[in-house]
Motif scaffolding. Structure first.
Motif, short mmCIF file in Angstrom:
data_model
loop_
_atom_site.label_atom_id
_atom_site.label_comp_id
_atom_site.label_asym_id
_atom_site.label_seq_id
_atom_site.Cartn_x
_atom_site.Cartn_y
_atom_site.Cartn_z
N GLU A 32 24.65 34.90 37.92
CA GLU A 32 25.93 35.31 37.32
C GLU A 32 26.51 36.51 38.08
OE1 GLU A 32 26.93 36.61 33.16
OE2 GLU A 32 25.51 34.96 32.81
N MET A 33 27.79 36.46 38.35
CA MET A 33 28.41 37.60 39.04
C MET A 33 29.92 37.61 38.77
SD MET A 33 28.14 36.28 42.94
CE MET A 33 26.42 35.82 42.74
N GLN A 34 30.50 38.78 38.93
CA GLN A 34 31.96 38.86 38.85
C GLN A 34 32.50 39.03 40.27
OE1 GLN A 34 33.80 42.42 37.25
NE2 GLN A 34 35.71 41.36 36.87
N ILE A 35 33.51 38.23 40.60
CA ILE A 35 34.12 38.36 41.93
C ILE A 35 35.53 38.90 41.74
CG2 ILE A 35 34.89 37.13 44.02
CD1 ILE A 35 32.63 35.08 43.45
N ARG A 36 35.82 40.01 42.39
CA ARG A 36 37.16 40.58 42.33
C ARG A 36 37.79 40.45 43.70
NH1 ARG A 36 37.85 43.51 37.66
NH2 ARG A 36 39.59 44.76 38.42
N THR A 37 38.91 39.71 43.75
CA THR A 37 39.57 39.42 45.02
C THR A 37 40.71 40.43 45.21
OG1 THR A 37 38.92 37.13 44.92
CG2 THR A 37 40.85 37.61 46.27
N ASN A 45 52.36 48.45 43.51
CA ASN A 45 51.98 49.86 43.32
C ASN A 45 50.51 50.10 43.66
OD1 ASN A 45 54.58 50.47 42.35
ND2 ASN A 45 54.01 49.68 40.33
N GLY A 46 49.92 49.19 44.40
CA GLY A 46 48.51 49.38 44.78
C GLY A 46 47.57 48.82 43.74
N PHE A 47 46.37 49.38 43.67
CA PHE A 47 45.36 48.90 42.73
C PHE A 47 45.49 49.60 41.38
CE2 PHE A 47 43.32 48.27 46.91
CZ PHE A 47 43.06 46.91 46.80
N ASP A 48 45.02 48.91 40.34
CA ASP A 48 44.84 49.56 39.05
C ASP A 48 43.49 50.28 39.14
OD1 ASP A 48 44.08 50.21 36.48
OD2 ASP A 48 44.85 48.36 35.57
N VAL A 49 43.57 51.55 39.50
CA VAL A 49 42.35 52.30 39.83
C VAL A 49 41.40 52.36 38.63
CG1 VAL A 49 41.49 54.61 40.47
CG2 VAL A 49 43.44 53.61 41.67
N THR A 50 41.96 52.53 37.42
CA THR A 50 41.10 52.60 36.23
C THR A 50 40.33 51.30 36.05
OG1 THR A 50 42.75 54.03 35.25
CG2 THR A 50 41.11 53.15 33.76
N PRO A 74 38.47 45.20 56.61
CA PRO A 74 39.93 45.03 56.68
C PRO A 74 40.66 46.15 55.92
CG PRO A 74 38.85 42.98 56.02
CD PRO A 74 37.81 44.06 55.96
N ALA A 75 41.92 46.35 56.28
CA ALA A 75 42.69 47.47 55.71
C ALA A 75 42.72 47.43 54.18
CB ALA A 75 44.11 47.44 56.27
N ILE A 76 42.76 46.24 53.59
CA ILE A 76 42.87 46.18 52.11
C ILE A 76 41.60 46.72 51.46
CG2 ILE A 76 42.08 43.77 51.87
CD1 ILE A 76 44.30 43.54 49.65
N LEU A 77 40.45 46.47 52.08
CA LEU A 77 39.21 47.00 51.52
C LEU A 77 39.11 48.51 51.79
CD1 LEU A 77 36.52 46.80 50.09
CD2 LEU A 77 35.52 45.76 52.14
N LYS A 78 39.62 48.92 52.94
CA LYS A 78 39.63 50.37 53.22
C LYS A 78 40.52 51.08 52.21
CE LYS A 78 38.74 54.09 55.68
NZ LYS A 78 39.74 55.05 55.26
N LYS A 79 41.67 50.46 51.88
CA LYS A 79 42.57 51.06 50.89
C LYS A 79 41.86 51.17 49.52
CE LYS A 79 46.92 50.33 48.42
NZ LYS A 79 47.23 51.76 48.31
N ILE A 81 38.68 51.40 48.99
CA ILE A 81 37.69 52.49 49.09
C ILE A 81 38.41 53.84 48.94
CG2 ILE A 81 36.13 53.68 50.70
CD1 ILE A 81 35.42 50.86 51.84
N ASP A 82 39.51 54.00 49.68
CA ASP A 82 40.26 55.27 49.63
C ASP A 82 40.77 55.57 48.22
OD1 ASP A 82 39.92 55.39 52.37
OD2 ASP A 82 42.00 54.92 52.86
N ASP A 83 41.28 54.54 47.55
CA ASP A 83 41.97 54.75 46.27
C ASP A 83 41.01 54.80 45.07
OD1 ASP A 83 44.19 54.62 47.82
OD2 ASP A 83 44.99 52.75 46.99
N VAL A 84 39.92 54.04 45.15
CA VAL A 84 39.06 53.85 43.97
C VAL A 84 37.87 54.82 43.95
CG1 VAL A 84 37.60 52.18 42.73
CG2 VAL A 84 39.77 51.43 43.75
N LEU A 85 37.32 55.13 45.12
CA LEU A 85 36.14 56.01 45.15
C LEU A 85 36.57 57.47 45.16
CD1 LEU A 85 33.82 54.07 47.63
CD2 LEU A 85 34.22 53.69 45.20
N THR A 86 37.19 57.86 44.06
CA THR A 86 37.84 59.17 44.01
C THR A 86 36.84 60.30 43.74
OG1 THR A 86 38.31 58.74 41.69
CG2 THR A 86 40.10 58.32 43.23
N ARG A 87 37.27 61.49 44.15
CA ARG A 87 36.51 62.71 43.81
C ARG A 87 36.47 62.84 42.29
NH1 ARG A 87 35.18 67.56 46.15
NH2 ARG A 87 35.88 66.81 48.16
N GLY A 88 35.32 63.18 41.76
CA GLY A 88 35.19 63.30 40.30
C GLY A 88 34.75 61.99 39.68
N PHE A 89 34.91 60.89 40.41
CA PHE A 89 34.37 59.60 39.95
C PHE A 89 33.17 59.23 40.81
CE2 PHE A 89 34.14 54.97 40.62
CZ PHE A 89 33.87 54.56 39.32
#
Ligand SMILES: Cc1cc2nc3c(=O)[nH]c(=O)nc-3n(C[C@H](O)[C@H](O)[C@H](O)COP(=O)(O)O)c2cc1C
Length: 189
Positions: A32-37, A45-50, A74-79, A81-89
């Motif tokens: 069982e796994m969840q796949i997020r594309t 407006n980018g990703f829903d970071v929450t 690829p750039a979308i995965l880099k984005k 990483i940049d947007d979701v792996l935030t400081r404080g999280f």
């Protein structure tokens, strides 16, 4: 039971052959796994970071699955990483959400394995390109599992043959099996 989250970092999942075949094999496994594309989740407006961070919080094993682009993600995965792996999280003061989780890099390359050697077209072994990603995981307190990759996975319609496609699909199944073995082995340790 470990909760597995696969982050599909293909910028154009519809056109993918190799990466899609790996995901199909994973989906038809009993695991069982969840796949997020990401290409479907990145709006104007980018990703829903929450939402992305909540998905990460729920996971025990996180797989970054992507085609190797310019020796990296690829750039979308880099984005993502940049947007979701935030400081404080994910890092910095109080940023412990990913501590102890496992990260597995799963990727396909276009070039054949023998090209990833000194003096050949890629001039370096594949492993030489991975430290920035492995260090990202380290800074976020994640444990990295052995990366799983498959070489020689490029398929260009009109250039490559049906025999090439068949070989890629077979290699993709083997890739998925190696990935699942790696996840199972870490569950037992
Ligand atoms: C923009 C771009 C950059 C690429 N960079 C590399 C690379 O650095 N090394 C490599 O071996 N293949 C490279 N490739 C080939 C892809 O890795 C290959 O086509 C992909 O892994 C096939 O998977 P897919 O069918 O899921 O797209 C690149 C392809 C594109 C479009």
């Amino acid at each position: 039971m470990q909760k597995i989250l696969v982050i599909n970092g293909h910028p154009n999942p519809e056109a993918s052959v190799a990466g899609k075949a790996v995901l199909n094999a994973l989906e038809s496994s009993r695991c069982e796994m969840q796949i997020r594309t990401l290409a479907q989740l990145c709006g104007p407006n980018g990703f829903d970071v929450t939402a992305e961070q909540e998905a990460l919080r729920r996971a025990d094993v996180i797989v970054w699955h992507f085609p190797f682009y310019w020796y990296s993600v690829p750039a979308i995965l880099k984005k993502w990483i940049d947007d979701v792996l935030t400081r404080g999280f994910a890092h910095g003061a109080g940023g412990t959400a990913l501590h102890g989780k496992k990260l597995l890099l799963s990727f396909t390359t276009g070039a054949a394995a023998q090209e990833y050697a000194k003096g050949r077209a890629m001039n370096w072994p594949v492993e030489a390109f991975l430290p920035p990603l492995l260090q990202t995981a380290y800074l976020c307190g994640m444990k990295t599992l052995a990366p799983v990759w498959s070489n020689g996975m490029i398929f260009i319609p009109g250039v490559h043959t049906e025999a090439d496609r068949e070989r890629i699909l077979k290699q993709a199944e083997e890739h998925a099996a190696r990935l699942l073995d790696e996840i199972k082995a870490c569950a037992e340790n």
